[in-house]
Design a protein around this motif. Structure first.
Motif, PDB file in Angstrom:
ATOM      1  N   UNK A 246       0.852  -1.188   0.000  1.00 10.17           N
ATOM      2  CA  UNK A 246       0.000   0.000   0.000  1.00 10.17           C
ATOM      3  C   UNK A 246       0.884   1.233   0.000  1.00 10.17           C
ATOM      4  N   UNK A 247       0.600   2.144  -0.890  1.00 11.15           N
ATOM      5  CA  UNK A 247       1.255   3.448  -0.902  1.00 11.15           C
ATOM      6  C   UNK A 247       0.226   4.476  -0.437  1.00 11.15           C
ATOM      7  N   UNK A 248       0.557   5.222   0.610  1.00 11.76           N
ATOM      8  CA  UNK A 248      -0.364   6.200   1.190  1.00 11.76           C
ATOM      9  C   UNK A 248       0.198   7.589   0.914  1.00 11.76           C
ATOM     10  N   UNK A 249      -0.446   8.302   0.003  1.00 16.36           N
ATOM     11  CA  UNK A 249       0.073   9.583  -0.483  1.00 16.36           C
ATOM     12  C   UNK A 249      -0.629  10.753   0.197  1.00 16.36           C
ATOM     13  N   UNK A 250       0.016  11.912   0.234  1.00 19.57           N
ATOM     14  CA  UNK A 250      -0.690  13.117   0.675  1.00 19.57           C
ATOM     15  C   UNK A 250      -1.807  13.449  -0.312  1.00 19.57           C
ATOM     16  N   UNK A 251      -2.778  14.192   0.155  1.00 20.78           N
ATOM     17  CA  UNK A 251      -3.943  14.509  -0.672  1.00 20.78           C
ATOM     18  C   UNK A 251      -3.922  15.934  -1.205  1.00 20.78           C
ATOM     19  N   UNK A 252      -2.800  16.616  -1.073  1.00 22.61           N
ATOM     20  CA  UNK A 252      -2.736  18.009  -1.520  1.00 22.61           C
ATOM     21  C   UNK A 252      -2.680  18.133  -3.037  1.00 22.61           C
TER      22      UNK A 252
ATOM     23  N   UNK B 292       4.904  13.568  -6.814  1.00 22.30           N
ATOM     24  CA  UNK B 292       5.574  13.091  -8.028  1.00 22.30           C
ATOM     25  C   UNK B 292       6.472  11.894  -7.712  1.00 22.30           C
ATOM     26  N   UNK B 293       7.217  11.987  -6.612  1.00 16.01           N
ATOM     27  CA  UNK B 293       8.089  10.884  -6.220  1.00 16.01           C
ATOM     28  C   UNK B 293       7.270   9.638  -5.878  1.00 16.01           C
ATOM     29  N   UNK B 294       6.174   9.818  -5.148  1.00 16.10           N
ATOM     30  CA  UNK B 294       5.323   8.679  -4.797  1.00 16.10           C
ATOM     31  C   UNK B 294       4.733   8.048  -6.053  1.00 16.10           C
ATOM     32  N   UNK B 295       4.376   8.860  -7.031  1.00 16.99           N
ATOM     33  CA  UNK B 295       3.840   8.338  -8.283  1.00 16.99           C
ATOM     34  C   UNK B 295       4.881   7.497  -9.012  1.00 16.99           C
ATOM     35  N   UNK B 296       6.103   8.006  -9.137  1.00 11.79           N
ATOM     36  CA  UNK B 296       7.159   7.230  -9.796  1.00 11.79           C
ATOM     37  C   UNK B 296       7.366   5.895  -9.081  1.00 11.79           C
ATOM     38  N   UNK B 297       7.415   5.934  -7.750  1.00 11.72           N
ATOM     39  CA  UNK B 297       7.640   4.718  -6.973  1.00 11.72           C
ATOM     40  C   UNK B 297       6.509   3.728  -7.168  1.00 11.72           C
TER      41      UNK B 297
ATOM     42  N   UNK C 299      -3.951   9.342 -11.440  1.00 11.36           N
ATOM     43  CA  UNK C 299      -3.855   8.413 -12.568  1.00 11.36           C
ATOM     44  C   UNK C 299      -2.761   7.401 -12.244  1.00 11.36           C
ATOM     45  N   UNK C 300      -3.107   6.129 -12.203  1.00 10.49           N
ATOM     46  CA  UNK C 300      -2.143   5.120 -11.780  1.00 10.49           C
ATOM     47  C   UNK C 300      -2.494   3.761 -12.366  1.00 10.49           C
ATOM     48  N   UNK C 301      -1.475   2.917 -12.508  1.00  7.65           N
ATOM     49  CA  UNK C 301      -1.689   1.529 -12.894  1.00  7.65           C
ATOM     50  C   UNK C 301      -1.979   0.653 -11.684  1.00  7.65           C
ATOM     51  N   UNK C 302      -1.791   1.198 -10.473  1.00  6.55           N
ATOM     52  CA  UNK C 302      -2.109   0.469  -9.251  1.00  6.55           C
ATOM     53  C   UNK C 302      -3.615   0.490  -9.016  1.00  6.55           C
ATOM     54  N   UNK C 303      -4.058  -0.288  -8.055  1.00  4.82           N
ATOM     55  CA  UNK C 303      -5.448  -0.185  -7.614  1.00  4.82           C
ATOM     56  C   UNK C 303      -5.599   1.100  -6.816  1.00  4.82           C
TER      57      UNK C 303
ATOM     58  N   UNK D 261      15.650  10.724  -3.345  1.00  2.00           N
ATOM     59  CA  UNK D 261      14.648  10.935  -4.390  1.00  2.00           C
ATOM     60  C   UNK D 261      15.282  10.707  -5.755  1.00  2.00           C
ATOM     61  N   UNK D 262      14.544  10.056  -6.614  1.00  2.00           N
ATOM     62  CA  UNK D 262      15.088   9.771  -7.933  1.00  2.00           C
ATOM     63  C   UNK D 262      14.069   9.988  -9.023  1.00  2.00           C
ATOM     64  N   UNK D 263      14.549  10.092 -10.232  1.00  2.00           N
ATOM     65  CA  UNK D 263      13.710  10.232 -11.410  1.00  2.00           C
ATOM     66  C   UNK D 263      13.945   9.030 -12.322  1.00  2.00           C
ATOM     67  N   UNK D 264      12.960   8.662 -13.129  1.00  2.00           N
ATOM     68  CA  UNK D 264      13.209   7.607 -14.113  1.00  2.00           C
ATOM     69  C   UNK D 264      14.404   7.978 -14.992  1.00  2.00           C
TER      70      UNK D 264
END
Length: 211
Positions: free
Chosen positions: A13-19, A32-37, A57-61, A167-170
């Motif tokens: 489970x990834x729990x992201x901020x809602x801002x 952005x970092x959470x999305x990449x991860x 927008x995500x490929x995860x559930x 923190x990293x980028x693709x």
């Protein structure tokens, strides 16, 4: 955490901020970092569930907590209310995950302390030299934390740091070049604690020396 032939995929489970939505349209470094991860964990074959705003927008559930991210929502929802709702939904699903990865500062710590058999970890993405944080992380000293740099740990040296993950980028996102130019490029959020003005002054002195 690469899923291979001999490794069972994890339920994460990834729990992201809602801002901001994931990925953010404009501003939103943490999101952005959470999305990449999140997307890369899905690509590796893990079963990933993302708790985030409904416009993400995500490929995860995706388990949406609010229809739109807070910052650009014209209704201006209360940040505490929507994050409290998200933590309740995480708690309801907690037993279905192998790992819960929080990116919500220390907001969830009273909740995770009460998880009986679920592994959780928290990445702290921001500055930690703010009054009150030291007492918070002393109280929850058993909670495992991930820093985004070794220097970030200095203000909370006694916290339960288990790893540093920068923190990293693709790798294919940007291509480095060695073309000379009369400019300074800064990638990130400009804030007083980052010393951007020092970087500008150093760049100006360096340019003057080479000309």
């Amino acid at each position: 955490m690469t899923a291979g032939p001999s490794q069972t995929p994890l339920r994460i489970a990834q729990v992201a901020p809602l801002f901001e939505r994931l990925p953010p349209r404009l501003y939103g470094g943490t999101e952005r970092v959470v999305s990449y991860l999140t997307e890369d964990l899905v690509r590796q074959g893990h079963a990933v569930t993302l708790f985030a705003s409904g416009d993400s927008v995500t490929a995860a559930q995706l388990i949406p907590v609010c229809d739109r991210a807070i910052r650009l929502n014209p209704a201006h929802p209360d940040p505490f209310a929507v994050h409290a709702l998200m933590l309740e939904r995480v708690s309801r699903h907690a037993g279905t995950f192998d790992v819960i990865h929080f990116h919500t500062d220390g907001l969830h710590l009273p909740v995770t302390r009460r998880f009986a058999s679920v592994c959780s970890v928290t990445t702290l993405h921001g500055r930690l030299d703010i009054a009150g944080l030291e007492g918070l992380y002393q109280e929850f000293s058993e909670q495992p934390l991930i820093s985004i740099s070794n220097a970030q740990r200095r203000c909370l040296a006694g916290a339960n740091w288990i790893a540093t993950v920068y923190h990293g980028l693709p790798p294919q996102l940007h291509e480095a070049t060695e073309t000379r130019g009369r400019y300074l490029a800064f990638l990130g959020r400009i804030a007083p604690e980052k010393g951007v003005e020092r970087a500008i002054a150093i760049a100006q002195r360096s340019a003057a020396e080479f000309h």
